[in-house]
Write a protein that holds these residues in place. Structure first.
Motif, mmCIF file in Angstrom:
data_model
loop_
_atom_site.group_PDB
_atom_site.id
_atom_site.type_symbol
_atom_site.label_atom_id
_atom_site.label_comp_id
_atom_site.label_asym_id
_atom_site.label_seq_id
_atom_site.Cartn_x
_atom_site.Cartn_y
_atom_site.Cartn_z
ATOM 1 N N ALA A 1 15.272 43.320 4.491
ATOM 2 C CA ALA A 1 14.230 42.374 4.903
ATOM 3 C C ALA A 1 13.734 42.708 6.311
ATOM 4 O O ALA A 1 14.472 43.241 7.151
ATOM 5 C CB ALA A 1 14.774 40.950 4.861
ATOM 6 N N ALA A 2 12.475 42.375 6.536
ATOM 7 C CA ALA A 2 11.919 42.513 7.882
ATOM 8 C C ALA A 2 12.550 41.463 8.788
ATOM 9 O O ALA A 2 12.748 40.305 8.387
ATOM 10 C CB ALA A 2 10.404 42.350 7.833
ATOM 11 N N ASN A 3 12.871 41.853 10.007
ATOM 12 C CA ASN A 3 13.522 40.917 10.934
ATOM 13 C C ASN A 3 12.687 39.670 11.173
ATOM 14 O O ASN A 3 13.218 38.550 11.272
ATOM 15 C CB ASN A 3 13.806 41.614 12.268
ATOM 16 N N ASN B 1 3.239 44.688 4.236
ATOM 17 C CA ASN B 1 2.625 44.086 3.052
ATOM 18 C C ASN B 1 3.620 43.276 2.235
ATOM 19 O O ASN B 1 3.223 42.490 1.373
ATOM 20 C CB ASN B 1 1.998 45.172 2.184
ATOM 21 N N VAL B 2 4.907 43.492 2.439
ATOM 22 C CA VAL B 2 5.942 42.682 1.796
ATOM 23 C C VAL B 2 6.964 42.319 2.874
ATOM 24 O O VAL B 2 7.051 42.975 3.922
ATOM 25 C CB VAL B 2 6.631 43.414 0.618
ATOM 26 N N ASP B 3 7.736 41.295 2.579
ATOM 27 C CA ASP B 3 8.751 40.841 3.540
ATOM 28 C C ASP B 3 10.126 41.432 3.260
ATOM 29 O O ASP B 3 10.982 41.454 4.156
ATOM 30 C CB ASP B 3 8.851 39.317 3.501
ATOM 31 N N ALA B 4 10.360 41.878 2.011
ATOM 32 C CA ALA B 4 11.687 42.389 1.666
ATOM 33 C C ALA B 4 11.578 43.328 0.464
ATOM 34 O O ALA B 4 10.616 43.259 -0.323
ATOM 35 C CB ALA B 4 12.647 41.245 1.351
ATOM 36 N N ARG C 1 17.827 35.428 5.940
ATOM 37 C CA ARG C 1 19.232 35.621 6.270
ATOM 38 C C ARG C 1 20.129 35.517 5.027
ATOM 39 O O ARG C 1 21.223 36.063 5.022
ATOM 40 C CB ARG C 1 19.677 34.580 7.297
ATOM 41 N N THR C 2 19.647 34.796 4.021
ATOM 42 C CA THR C 2 20.351 34.692 2.740
ATOM 43 C C THR C 2 19.317 34.766 1.626
ATOM 44 O O THR C 2 18.103 34.724 1.882
ATOM 45 C CB THR C 2 21.113 33.366 2.613
ATOM 46 N N LEU C 3 19.766 34.805 0.394
ATOM 47 C CA LEU C 3 18.831 34.885 -0.722
ATOM 48 C C LEU C 3 17.968 33.637 -0.834
ATOM 49 O O LEU C 3 16.820 33.710 -1.297
ATOM 50 C CB LEU C 3 19.575 35.121 -2.047
#
Length: 440
Positions: A118-120, A180-183, A125-127
């Motif tokens: 994931a991007a910081n 373009n995506v977060d994770a 931090r969790t699913l």
């Protein structure tokens, strides 16, 4: 010896020669045959494809009669289907893939770990933090794509809680770097070079995945593991501490009809040429023990089972073909000796043939009999012939086979007597006289 006896002997000799020639031909063919096997893996940039290439190279070096054709594929589901239909001979799959009828296990390879990167600045931090985020998934049909959904369901998420797109690994990494995506979610072996490059950028981090005990209630094939501290960078380190995650195992499977000797040879490559495999692909260092591969929850291939359960094959298995050849030659020799003996006594007329000729002559007389006395006399002659034949059979002057050939004409003669009795009975009946009342 009669004509048919000589024909029978000739047939036995020819059949023995044919068996010997067929055994020699098969032995030569098998010794020189080159087997080409199709190994279904994954995308050309993935771990499965690299693993398949390592197997192909080491097999070519140590088993020159086997050629491995490494095939690209969309993932575990397609590989399982291709093995079931025998479109491929071997394949790599995740152990969560539903097993089909014609599929057999060969070996458990290495653990594949769940990586959620994931991007910081996405604050994941969790699913459960995936809610409202943009997720890049692997192509549909891949093991990574299929396992993402039961994982998120366990954490109370549905596909409507976030945006997702399936894409190739390269496109997924590019999308994450471009914002373009977060994770990105992917299941892959530990230490993948592409993951290392991605995590080298301090903008991204690995997200822990825990609650393995609860996950196993519905997904029993999942295993608890950790990504050790410094796995992707020992200097920083990345991760900064042992990171709890979930893993599945990769399996090598084969179609049930693949030659057991070929499967045994490939299994032997995995365990007895480990150093050569590791020099090409370090991931092969994590191949599980033979004991682990024998308890996969579905049947082992016959060839793999032979490798796991027998240190040395039995004498009969090892020398089956030479023994078959020797047996065929022995049959040929015995048949030739037997024929020679029969030819030495062929000047003695077969007694059964003589009896058969007597019965044929008797049948002709039966058909010409004009009264019951004559027919009774012929019956006595027929019974006398039977008595002689039984005596000759008892003292081995005729063979059981000759006796069998005698019984047919004897039955014909016996039937002819009964038929002639019916004819003579019809002749002896008085002719009915017309009733005078019917006369005009």
């Amino acid at each position: 010896m009669g004509k048919w006896g000589r024909w029978g002997l000739g047939f036995v000799v020819l059949a023995s020669i044919g068996i010997a020639i067929a055994s020699i031909t098969k032995l030569i063919y098998d010794q020189n045959r080159i087997y080409t096997i199709r190994l279904a893996t994954g995308g050309p940039t993935g771990e499965y494809y690299a693993f398949g290439q390592a197997i192909a190279q080491v097999t070519e070096t140590n088993e020159p009669k086997i050629r491995v054709e490494v095939m690209e594929s969309a993932g575990s589901n397609q590989n399982m289907d291709d093995i079931n239909t025998h479109t491929a001979d071997f394949a790599l799959v995740q152990n969560d893939t539903p097993v089909l009828n014609n599929v057999r296990a060969v070996a458990q390879l290495y653990p594949e770990m769940f990586h959620l990167i994931a991007a910081n600045d996405a604050n994941i931090r969790t699913l459960t933090d995936l809610k409202g985020k943009r997720i890049a998934l692997m192509p549909e049909g891949s093991g990574s794509y299929n396992l993402f959904w039961p994982l998120t369901e366990h954490y109370g998420l549905t596909k409507y809680d976030f945006q997702f797109n399936s894409m190739s690994p390269t496109d997924a990494y590019d999308a994450l770097q471009a914002g373009n995506v977060d994770a990105v979610f992917r299941i892959i072996g530990l230490g993948n070079s592409s993951i290392s490059k991605l995590l080298a950028n301090n903008r991204f981090q690995l997200v822990p995945i825990d609650q393995i005990g609860a996950l196993q209630l519905t997904q029993p094939y999942l295993k608890s593991t950790v990504i050790p501290k410094g796995s992707y960078d020992g200097g920083s380190p990345i991760p900064s501490k042992d990171l709890p995650v979930v893993a599945v195992s990769s399996l090598l499977i084969a179609n049930v009809n693949v030659n057991p000797d070929v499967v045994k040879a490939i299994t032997r490559i995995l365990y007895e040429h480990r150093n050569e495999l590791v020099s090409i692909n370090p991931r092969t260092a994590n191949i599980q023990s033979p004991e682990a591969s024998q308890n996969l929850g579905f049947p082992l291939h016959e060839g793999a089972h032979a490798y796991y359960t027998q240190d040395n094959p039995s004498f009969l298995v090892t020398y089956a073909e030479p023994i078959g050849l020797l047996l065929s030659i022995s049959i040929l020799l015995c048949s030739s000796l037997w024929q020679g003996r029969q030819w030495l006594i062929s000047n003695q007329k077969d007694r059964a043939d003589r009896y058969n000729l007597e019965i044929l002559d008797l049948i002709e007389k039966i058909e010409q009999a004009q009264d019951f006395d004559e027919l009774q006399n012929l019956r006595q002659q027929l019974l006398e012939i039977l008595r002689k034949v039984v005596v000759d059979l008892d003292i081995d002057r005729i063979s059981p086979e000759s006796f069998q050939s005698f019984t047919f004409p004897w039955e014909v003669a016996n039937t002819a007597i009964r038929h002639q009795e019916i004819i003579l009975s019809g002749r002896s009946k008085p002719v009915p006289q017309p009733n005078s009342s019917n006369l005009v």
